[in-house]
Design an enzyme around this catalytic site. Structure first.
Site, PDB file in Angstrom:
ATOM      1  N   ARG A   1      18.025   6.941   2.010  1.00 42.48           N
ATOM      2  CA  ARG A   1      17.848   5.926   0.957  1.00 42.48           C
ATOM      3  C   ARG A   1      18.843   6.160  -0.188  1.00 42.48           C
ATOM      4  NH1 ARG A   1      14.924   4.296   4.532  1.00 42.48           N
ATOM      5  NH2 ARG A   1      12.653   4.412   4.608  1.00 42.48           N
TER       6      ARG A   1
ATOM      7  N   GLU B   1      -2.483   6.335   9.601  1.00 38.97           N
ATOM      8  CA  GLU B   1      -1.348   5.408   9.752  1.00 38.97           C
ATOM      9  C   GLU B   1      -0.774   5.409  11.168  1.00 38.97           C
ATOM     10  OE1 GLU B   1       2.143   6.223   7.340  1.00 38.97           O
ATOM     11  OE2 GLU B   1       3.074   4.333   7.907  1.00 38.97           O
TER      12      GLU B   1
ATOM     13  N   LYS C   1      -3.857   2.384   7.594  1.00 36.94           N
ATOM     14  CA  LYS C   1      -2.529   1.880   7.193  1.00 36.94           C
ATOM     15  C   LYS C   1      -1.788   1.418   8.447  1.00 36.94           C
ATOM     16  CE  LYS C   1       1.740   3.259   4.885  1.00 36.94           C
ATOM     17  NZ  LYS C   1       2.315   3.951   3.737  1.00 36.94           N
TER      18      LYS C   1
ATOM     19  N   GLY D   1       7.285  -1.392   6.736  1.00 34.57           N
ATOM     20  CA  GLY D   1       7.940  -1.239   8.045  1.00 34.57           C
ATOM     21  C   GLY D   1       9.321  -1.855   8.216  1.00 34.57           C
ATOM     22  N   GLY D   2      10.072  -2.042   7.129  1.00 34.64           N
ATOM     23  CA  GLY D   2      11.418  -2.606   7.275  1.00 34.64           C
ATOM     24  C   GLY D   2      11.477  -4.100   6.985  1.00 34.64           C
TER      25      GLY D   2
HETATM   26  P1  13P Z   1       7.367   1.452   4.491  1.00 34.35           P
HETATM   27  O1  13P Z   1       6.494   0.532   3.686  1.00 34.35           O
HETATM   28  O2  13P Z   1       8.759   1.531   3.987  1.00 34.35           O
HETATM   29  O3  13P Z   1       7.249   1.186   5.955  1.00 34.35           O
HETATM   30  O4  13P Z   1       6.813   2.922   4.248  1.00 34.35           O
HETATM   31  C1  13P Z   1       5.470   3.159   4.362  1.00 34.35           C
HETATM   32  C2  13P Z   1       5.228   4.535   4.841  1.00 34.35           C
HETATM   33  O5  13P Z   1       4.535   5.289   4.215  1.00 34.35           O
HETATM   34  C3  13P Z   1       5.794   4.954   6.121  1.00 34.35           C
HETATM   35  O6  13P Z   1       5.190   6.154   6.496  1.00 34.35           O
END
Ligand code: 13P
Length: 331
Positions: free
Chosen positions: A33, A176, A219, A262-263
């Site tokens: 990033r 998640e 999540k 998620g992108g």
């Molecule tokens: P993103 O919202 O960028 O997908 O990141 C969430 C996250 O915690 C990924 O593990």
């Protein structure tokens, strides 16, 4: 901590208008990033970035909790304070990513998440550092014959062990399971089928392990066609497909679903969350967010590593946080 306290924390993380900032990028991910904005990935720059977000005045109106990475919760910030203390002063819950990332599983195609070794001891440390909730991410690829039943089950069992140990140690676990739905050319239907299969298996194992559904959050990814699918869909179709999956897979005792981005672009992620909350008014769980990129991307660009830009950066961050917060009520 009693399970009642955990219920309360879980509920407050998905209080109306509020959601979670995922700022738990591992050093490798954060380096990518920072590379993208031409900033060196030093401990100091990584901390500075997290400090900018944590000290944004007004962010607490939209953000109920921040997921941190080990380095960020342990180290002092550039100005000397600890991030968990800064967050607590704003009544934002500090959380911690406790998985140790993914390794190849079974074939080169799939992955398994590490981190159970020594987890109870690490949780004791994180408690002293001020964290009240935890997160563990499992990852699944969508392809013709993937994810495999073995990868699904292995990751579900990992998520269940993580969630149980977290609750026993007094933390609200965020479970998640991320299906990488944006990658590839599959359609919305395939994305829906795979997401449903994964989530049903995850809840099967959470139940087997005796995880308390009232004191956890899910999540997940939204159900989306792959970016290369010729048949792209509307926000309404995505909202419908996603909620249909959740309805058959997620027990109603779970207080909240906090989507990852998620992108997706910040606008896409915000729009899809808004559409779900606009169409569906009487769902058993709160539909909220735990966005990483969708909350940070625009602000990170505005910052570009320059101290002169900090004020403007915090303004950009707050604007996005407020938009996502408004999406919680379909606005
Ligand atoms: P993103 O919202 O960028 O997908 O990141 C969430 C996250 O915690 C990924 O593990």
């Amino acid at each position: 901590m009693t399970s009642n306290n955990l219920d309360e924390i879980a509920k407050s993380l998905v209080a109306p208008g509020k959601g979670i900032l995922a700022a738990d990028e591992s050093t490798g991910t954060m380096t990518k990033r920072l590379d993208a904005i031409g900033v060196a990935s030093t401990v100091e720059n990584r901390s500075k970035w997290r400090e900018i977000m944590a000290t944004t005045a007004g962010a607490e109106s939209a953000i109920s909790g921040v997921i941190l990475f080990d380095e960020t919760i342990r180290n002092q910030l550039p100005k000397g304070s600890m991030i968990a203390d800064l967050l607590r002063k704003k009544k934002i819950h500090p959380g911690i990513k406790v998985d140790k990332g993914i390794v190849k599983f079974n074939s080169d195609e799939e992955t398994f998440t590490l981190g159970l070794d020594g987890l109870t001891e690490r949780l004791e440390e994180y408690k002293k550092l001020g964290a009240v909730f935890t997160k563990w991410r499992a990852v699944y690829k969508v392809e013709k014959n993937l994810p495999s039943a073995a990868a699904i089950t292995a990751n579900s069992v990992g998520l269940a062990q993580f969630a149980l140990l977290s609750q026993k140690s007094g933390f609200v676990p965020i479970v998640e399971p991320e299906v990488l739905v944006l990658k590839g050319s599959h359609d919305l239907k395939k994305s829906k089928v795979v997401t449903e299969k994964v989530l049903k298996d995850v809840f099967h194992w959470l139940k087997q392990f005796g995880v308390n559904f009232d004191s956890m959050l899910l999540k997940p990814n939204m159900a989306l066609p792959g970016r290369d699918c010729p048949n792209q869909t509307t926000a309404k179709e995505i909202a419908r497909a996603t909620v249909e999956v959740l309805r058959v897979a997620v027990p109603k005792q779970v207080p909240g679903i906090v989507f990852l981005s998620g992108g997706l672009t910040p606008d896409e992620a915000t729009e899809y969350l808004k559409t779900m909350n606009k169409i569906y008014r009487n769902l058993p769980w709160q539909l909220s967010f735990s966005f990483g990129r969708a909350l940070q991307q625009e602000a990170l660009k505005a910052w570009s590593g320059k101290s002169n830009n900090v004020k403007a950066t915090q303004a950009v961050f707050l604007v996005r946080a407020k938009k996502v917060s408004a999406a919680r009520s379909g606005k």
